[in-house]
Design an enzyme around this catalytic site. Structure first.
Site, short mmCIF file in Angstrom:
data_model
loop_
_atom_site.label_atom_id
_atom_site.label_comp_id
_atom_site.label_asym_id
_atom_site.label_seq_id
_atom_site.Cartn_x
_atom_site.Cartn_y
_atom_site.Cartn_z
N ASP A 158 49.92 66.82 5.61
CA ASP A 158 49.05 65.97 5.24
C ASP A 158 48.38 66.31 3.92
O ASP A 158 47.44 65.61 3.19
CB ASP A 158 48.07 65.46 6.41
N HIS A 212 46.39 63.25 2.56
CA HIS A 212 45.33 63.62 3.05
C HIS A 212 44.46 62.49 3.84
O HIS A 212 43.63 62.02 3.43
CB HIS A 212 44.45 64.20 1.96
N ILE A 264 39.63 70.19 16.05
CA ILE A 264 40.85 69.60 15.98
C ILE A 264 41.97 70.33 16.77
O ILE A 264 42.96 69.88 17.49
CB ILE A 264 41.07 69.49 14.53
N ARG A 321 44.43 72.46 5.33
CA ARG A 321 44.14 72.55 3.91
C ARG A 321 45.48 73.10 3.12
O ARG A 321 46.08 74.18 3.83
CB ARG A 321 43.10 73.48 3.42
P1 NAI Z 1 36.25 73.90 13.62
O1 NAI Z 1 35.28 74.58 12.54
O2 NAI Z 1 35.94 73.07 14.73
O3 NAI Z 1 37.53 74.62 14.07
C1 NAI Z 1 38.06 75.61 13.07
C2 NAI Z 1 38.56 76.70 13.69
O4 NAI Z 1 39.42 77.61 12.89
C3 NAI Z 1 37.53 77.53 14.46
O5 NAI Z 1 37.63 77.73 16.03
C4 NAI Z 1 37.73 78.87 13.92
O6 NAI Z 1 37.13 80.07 14.71
C5 NAI Z 1 39.04 79.02 13.44
N1 NAI Z 1 39.27 79.83 12.25
C6 NAI Z 1 38.61 80.29 11.21
N2 NAI Z 1 39.40 81.07 10.62
C7 NAI Z 1 40.42 81.41 11.12
C8 NAI Z 1 41.65 82.03 10.85
N3 NAI Z 1 41.74 82.82 9.64
N4 NAI Z 1 42.76 82.10 11.56
C9 NAI Z 1 42.58 81.42 12.84
N5 NAI Z 1 41.58 80.81 13.08
C10 NAI Z 1 40.58 80.43 12.36
O7 NAI Z 1 37.00 72.84 12.07
P2 NAI Z 1 37.66 71.56 12.83
O8 NAI Z 1 37.00 70.13 12.76
O9 NAI Z 1 38.63 71.67 13.99
O10 NAI Z 1 38.69 71.41 11.25
C11 NAI Z 1 39.62 72.34 11.03
C12 NAI Z 1 40.05 72.21 9.51
O11 NAI Z 1 40.79 70.82 9.62
C13 NAI Z 1 39.04 71.71 8.55
O12 NAI Z 1 38.46 73.17 8.05
C14 NAI Z 1 39.55 70.98 7.39
O13 NAI Z 1 40.21 71.78 6.50
C15 NAI Z 1 40.69 70.23 8.14
N6 NAI Z 1 40.56 68.82 8.11
C16 NAI Z 1 41.35 68.08 7.54
C17 NAI Z 1 41.21 66.48 7.58
C18 NAI Z 1 42.30 65.72 6.92
O14 NAI Z 1 42.02 64.46 6.70
N7 NAI Z 1 43.74 66.29 7.11
C19 NAI Z 1 40.08 66.12 8.38
C20 NAI Z 1 39.16 66.90 8.72
C21 NAI Z 1 39.38 68.30 8.85
#
Ligand code: NAI
Length: 329
Positions: free
Chosen positions: A258, A295, A156, A234
């Site tokens: 969100d 959300h 994302i 989150r």
């Molecule tokens: P992803 O796993 O592809 O990317 C997450 C990134 O965060 C990774 O590059 C990781 O290295 C990095 N990361 C981990 N801990 C960290 C920290 N302490 N500081 C900085 N970076 C850190 O996950 P994706 O698909 O990009 O999703 C990200 C988040 O978005 C999910 O964990 C979820 O909580 C949220 N989300 C929200 C949605 C919504 O409806 N609002 C829908 C889908 C996801």
């Protein structure tokens, strides 16, 4: 194979029933109840349960599932901060997620919130419906030429970096790992530098025990005055009390959320006739420069179709005892 589908909404049924046509061996029962320790025993007689972001999959829930003979918990989302992963591993219950079902859709909502907060779109919409065509108080900032700070550059965050670049912004980022696809046009910096330099900060990292409340008074004090903060990741990443303090001090030009800390009892429920409001959520809603959604980052047609397809694929693999990249336990 029988799946009990918790907290089902009409759009879930539509997308899963459509995807189910390819799977004659899977039977799904949809129920409205949210998953938690009090509703876990409803899963007796099922092989698998399917849950979403507001479920409470703690040790107690998992222990009840183990007694019911549940083999797998299928999260129909990417985040899994609400799952006691270690307990699931200990009990031998598989947990699978749907990573990256539509990262662009979530990033597009993040930019939508940034724009709505920046240009006071919700306030403006309400004014004009009241026949009020004045624009004082609605002045925004150009994003073009400004600096976007992206925290978390996974799927994302990567999409958000592209969107911000398209707006003509300089993009800086912080992540525990660098994304090689971004290195040509994104500058990785420390968190402190990101806070110091960004005009727009957007959160795209998962919530863990280590980064809960990473956006607290100390972090906010390091940000630029007039910063715009967006969270589609989150709620627990931001300390709401500290955010409210920052808002009262006039630190933020705008805030787009969100997700928020107290969302668990609210998301996807119609509480418009409810008299018992939580003080922090209603306090947030009272600020004219805060825009909140419920959300809904995941909520696009493309994402719903992808979530259903991957979840059913996860179900088939779980029953066959097959491990995959979607396993978290
Ligand atoms: P992803 O796993 O592809 O990317 C997450 C990134 O965060 C990774 O590059 C990781 O290295 C990095 N990361 C981990 N801990 C960290 C920290 N302490 N500081 C900085 N970076 C850190 O996950 P994706 O698909 O990009 O999703 C990200 C988040 O978005 C999910 O964990 C979820 O909580 C949220 N989300 C929200 C949605 C919504 O409806 N609002 C829908 C889908 C996801």
């Amino acid at each position: 194979m029988r799946i009990l589908f918790y907290a089902a909404k009409s759009y879930d049924r539509e997308s899963f029933d459509a995807a189910l046509k390819k799977y004659s061996d899977i039977e799904i029962d949809y129920i409205d109840h949210e998953l938690g320790p009090r509703s876990a025993s409803l899963a007796v007689g099922y092989d698998i349960v399917c849950a979403f972001v507001s479920a409470n999959i703690n040790a107690k829930t998992l222990q009840i599932f183990a007694k019911c003979g549940i083999k797998a918990v299928l999260m129909r989302c990417a985040g899994y901060n609400n799952v006691d992963v270690e307990k699931a591993k200990e009990l031998g219950i598989l947990v699978k997620i749907v990573p990256g079902y539509s990262p662009e859709g979530v990033a597009e909502l993040a930019m939508g919130l940034a724009l709505a907060a920046n240009r006071r779109l919700c306030k403006s919409y309400n004014r004009i419906r009241e026949n009020d065509y004045s624009i004082d108080g609605l002045c925004g900032l150009n994003f073009h030429g400004k600096t976007a700070g992206i925290i978390g550059t996974g799927k994302i965050g990567y999409a958000m970096c592209n969107i911000c670049t398209g707006f003509g912004m300089k993009v800086i980022a912080y992540d525990v790992y660098k994304n090689p696809m971004l290195e040509k046009f994104v500058e990785y910096v420390s968190l402190n530098e990101l806070y110091r330099r960004s005009d727009l900060i957007s959160l795209h990292c998962p919530l863990t025990d280590k980064n809960r409340h990473m956006i607290n008074s100390e972090a906010i004090s390091k940000m630029r005055d007039g910063v715009i903060l967006v969270n589609t990741s989150r709620g627990g990443l931001i300390d709401t009390t500290d955010l409210i303090r920052g808002l009262k001090q006039g630190k933020f030009h705008g805030v787009g959320l969100d997700v928020y800390e107290e969302e668990a009892g609210n998301v996807y429920e119609n509480r418009s006739c409810d008299m018992s409001f939580s003080s922090t959520t209603s306090r947030l809603l009272a600020f004219p420069n805060v825009v909140m959604t419920s959300h809904q980052g995941f909520y696009t047609k493309e994402a719903l179709d992808a979530i259903a397809a991957t979840t059913l694929q996860n179900a088939t693999e779980a029953i066959a005892g097959k491990r995959s990249a979607n396993d978290i336990a």
